[in-house]
Design a protein around this motif. Structure first.
Motif, PDB file in Angstrom:
ATOM      1  N   GLN A 108       0.832  -1.198   0.000  1.00 53.57           N
ATOM      2  CA  GLN A 108       0.000   0.000   0.000  1.00 53.57           C
ATOM      3  C   GLN A 108       0.870   1.254   0.000  1.00 53.57           C
ATOM      4  O   GLN A 108       2.047   1.208   0.402  1.00 53.57           O
ATOM      5  N   ALA A 109       0.286   2.342  -0.444  1.00 55.79           N
ATOM      6  CA  ALA A 109       0.994   3.609  -0.431  1.00 55.79           C
ATOM      7  C   ALA A 109       1.492   3.915   0.980  1.00 55.79           C
ATOM      8  O   ALA A 109       0.763   3.724   1.956  1.00 55.79           O
ATOM      9  N   GLY A 110       2.749   4.364   1.058  1.00 56.82           N
ATOM     10  CA  GLY A 110       3.363   4.660   2.344  1.00 56.82           C
ATOM     11  C   GLY A 110       4.186   3.526   2.917  1.00 56.82           C
ATOM     12  O   GLY A 110       4.971   3.742   3.848  1.00 56.82           O
ATOM     13  N   ASP A 111       4.024   2.325   2.383  1.00 59.37           N
ATOM     14  CA  ASP A 111       4.775   1.167   2.856  1.00 59.37           C
ATOM     15  C   ASP A 111       6.216   1.192   2.351  1.00 59.37           C
ATOM     16  O   ASP A 111       6.587   2.040   1.516  1.00 59.37           O
ATOM     17  N   SER A 112       6.982   0.232   2.827  1.00 50.84           N
ATOM     18  CA  SER A 112       8.382   0.082   2.418  1.00 50.84           C
ATOM     19  C   SER A 112       8.618  -1.307   1.852  1.00 50.84           C
ATOM     20  O   SER A 112       7.904  -2.262   2.179  1.00 50.84           O
ATOM     21  N   LEU A 113       9.591  -1.401   0.999  1.00 47.66           N
ATOM     22  CA  LEU A 113      10.069  -2.667   0.452  1.00 47.66           C
ATOM     23  C   LEU A 113      11.576  -2.594   0.329  1.00 47.66           C
ATOM     24  O   LEU A 113      12.125  -1.510   0.103  1.00 47.66           O
ATOM     25  N   ARG A 114      12.212  -3.755   0.436  1.00 48.29           N
ATOM     26  CA  ARG A 114      13.642  -3.820   0.138  1.00 48.29           C
ATOM     27  C   ARG A 114      13.849  -4.839  -0.973  1.00 48.29           C
ATOM     28  O   ARG A 114      13.538  -6.021  -0.807  1.00 48.29           O
TER      29      ARG A 114
END
Length: 123
Positions: free
Chosen positions: A12-18
Motif C-alpha cells: 500500500q501507499a506509504g509502505d516500504s520494500l527492500r
C-alpha cells in the motif's frame, strides 16, 4: 555475471520494500551496480547506482530521497531500500551490472541485467 532480483510485491501507499539483487561469480566487488525501473507504456528509467568503489548516484527525479542503494560484497548482493512508496512507483524493477563501473545512470553503460521484479503500490 548472472543477476537475480527479488523482493517485489504488492504493497500500500506509504509502505516500504527492500529489493535484493544477487549476483553470481567471484568478482562482484569489481562491478558497478544499478537499479532501474520500467512502468507499463514507459521507457526504462534510472533510479540509483553504486560503483565498485561505493560511489553512489541517485536519479534527481524519480526517488526524491525515499530510496537507498547499498551493497554487501560478502553476499554478492546489492539492495534497494524503498520507503514511502507511492502508486507512481509501480513498475518492474531491474538490477544491472557493469564491470569496473563507478555507477552510472545510462542504460547503455550496463552489460548484464536481471530478470526484473514487480513492485505494485496501491493507493
Amino acid at each position: 555475471v548472472q543477476l537475480q532480483a527479488s523482493g517485489g510485491g504488492l504493497v500500500q501507499a506509504g509502505d516500504s520494500l527492500r529489493l535484493s539483487c544477487a549476483a553470481s561469480g567471484r568478482t562482484f566487488s569489481s562491478y558497478g551496480m544499478g537499479w532501474f525501473r520500467q512502468a507499463p507504456g514507459k521507457e526504462r528509467e534510472f533510479i540509483a547506482a553504486i560503483g565498485w568503489n561505493d560511489r553512489i548516484t541517485y536519479s534527481p527525479h524519480s526517488v526524491e530521497g525515499r530510496f537507498t542503494i547499498s551493497r554487501d560484497n560478502a553476499k554478492n548482493t546489492v539492495y534497494l531500500q524503498m520507503n514511502s512508496l507511492r502508486p507512481e512507483d509501480t513498475a518492474v524493477y531491474y538490477c544491472a551490472a557493469a564491470y569496473g563501473s563507478q555507477g552510472y545512470p545510462e542504460i547503455k553503460a550496463y552489460d548484464y541485467w536481471g530478470q526484473g521484479t514487480q513492485v505494485t503500490v496501491s493507493s
